[in-house]
Write an enzyme that holds these catalytic residues in place. Structure first.
Site, PDB file in Angstrom:
ATOM      1  N   HIS A  46       0.847  -1.630   0.213  1.00  0.00           N
ATOM      2  CA  HIS A  46      -0.049  -0.039  -0.173  1.00  0.00           C
ATOM      3  C   HIS A  46       0.756   1.497  -0.243  1.00  0.00           C
ATOM      4  O   HIS A  46       1.720   1.163   0.320  1.00  0.00           O
ATOM      5  CB  HIS A  46      -0.255   0.200   1.511  1.00  0.00           C
ATOM      6  CG  HIS A  46      -2.218  -1.009   1.609  1.00  0.00           C
ATOM      7  ND1 HIS A  46      -2.924  -0.967   1.762  1.00  0.00           N
ATOM      8  CD2 HIS A  46      -2.162  -2.317   0.644  1.00  0.00           C
ATOM      9  CE1 HIS A  46      -4.114  -1.853   1.760  1.00  0.00           C
ATOM     10  NE2 HIS A  46      -3.358  -2.336   1.030  1.00  0.00           N
ATOM     11  N   GLU A  48       0.861   3.765   1.519  1.00  0.00           N
ATOM     12  CA  GLU A  48       1.022   4.477   3.240  1.00  0.00           C
ATOM     13  C   GLU A  48       2.595   3.770   4.061  1.00  0.00           C
ATOM     14  O   GLU A  48       3.209   4.430   4.583  1.00  0.00           O
ATOM     15  CB  GLU A  48      -0.075   3.908   4.412  1.00  0.00           C
ATOM     16  CG  GLU A  48      -1.736   4.896   3.499  1.00  0.00           C
ATOM     17  CD  GLU A  48      -2.410   4.885   2.918  1.00  0.00           C
ATOM     18  OE1 GLU A  48      -3.095   4.786   2.803  1.00  0.00           O
ATOM     19  OE2 GLU A  48      -1.810   3.301   2.047  1.00  0.00           O
ATOM     20  N   CYS A  76      -6.856   2.627   5.243  1.00  0.00           N
ATOM     21  CA  CYS A  76      -7.495   1.174   6.110  1.00  0.00           C
ATOM     22  C   CYS A  76      -7.047   0.857   6.836  1.00  0.00           C
ATOM     23  O   CYS A  76      -6.206   1.234   7.921  1.00  0.00           O
ATOM     24  CB  CYS A  76      -7.147   0.073   4.739  1.00  0.00           C
ATOM     25  SG  CYS A  76      -5.463  -0.611   4.447  1.00  0.00           S
ATOM     26  N   CYS A  79      -3.191   0.143   7.141  1.00  0.00           N
ATOM     27  CA  CYS A  79      -2.116   1.125   7.381  1.00  0.00           C
ATOM     28  C   CYS A  79      -2.369   2.570   8.702  1.00  0.00           C
ATOM     29  O   CYS A  79      -1.078   3.194   9.004  1.00  0.00           O
ATOM     30  CB  CYS A  79      -3.010   2.117   5.746  1.00  0.00           C
ATOM     31  SG  CYS A  79      -1.327   0.541   4.794  1.00  0.00           S
TER      32      CYS A  79
END
Length: 144
Positions: A46, A48, A76, A79
């Site tokens: 991801h 992040e 999410c 993260c």
């Protein structure tokens, strides 16, 4: 947030869900990240997490207590947890994620009594951040 959007556009061009992240310390960019789950075949890739990992490496430690993160989509749970655990002082996001957002939309991880909670600001450049996501998924449906 504009730099995070640039990262999201790169992800879009690479066929990834267009999410970008930037970590800043004292007004200077420390790291950037973008989604690379499809390319890397890895659920952990991801934007992040990529930005946090790069910032930790560059700054020489896991505590990012002088840093803030700008991300184009509400994080999410994974993260949001990484933002908490890395001790970011502030998290700023663009578009809300009404399906998986763990900051304000679906869940509110930052309201739980963890030892550290970043300051939150949502809705920054929200139209642009949600627009690139809408365009991506519309194109994806058309290409099928």
């Amino acid at each position: 947030m504009r730099l995070a959007l640039e990262q999201a556009k790169k992800a879009y061009d690479e066929g990834e869900v267009p999410v970008g992240a930037v970590i800043v310390r004292k007004g200077e960019v420390v790291s950037t990240g973008r989604n690379r789950r499809e390319k890397e075949k890895n659920a952990l890739c991801h934007a992040e997490l990529e930005a946090i990992a790069s910032a930790c490496k560059k700054l020489g430690g896991w505590r990012l207590w002088e840093c803030e993160m700008f991300v184009t989509l509400e994080p999410c749970p994974m993260c949001a947890g990484a933002a908490i655990n890395s001790r970011l002082i502030k998290l700023t996001y663009g578009a809300r994620d009404y399906k998986n957002g763990a900051v304000e939309s679906v869940g509110q991880m930052f309201s739980l009594p963890f030892t550290h909670i970043p300051e939150i600001e949502g809705g920054v450049l929200e139209e642009e951040c949600s627009g690139i996501l809408s365009d991506f998924f519309k194109k994806l449906r058309q290409d099928k």
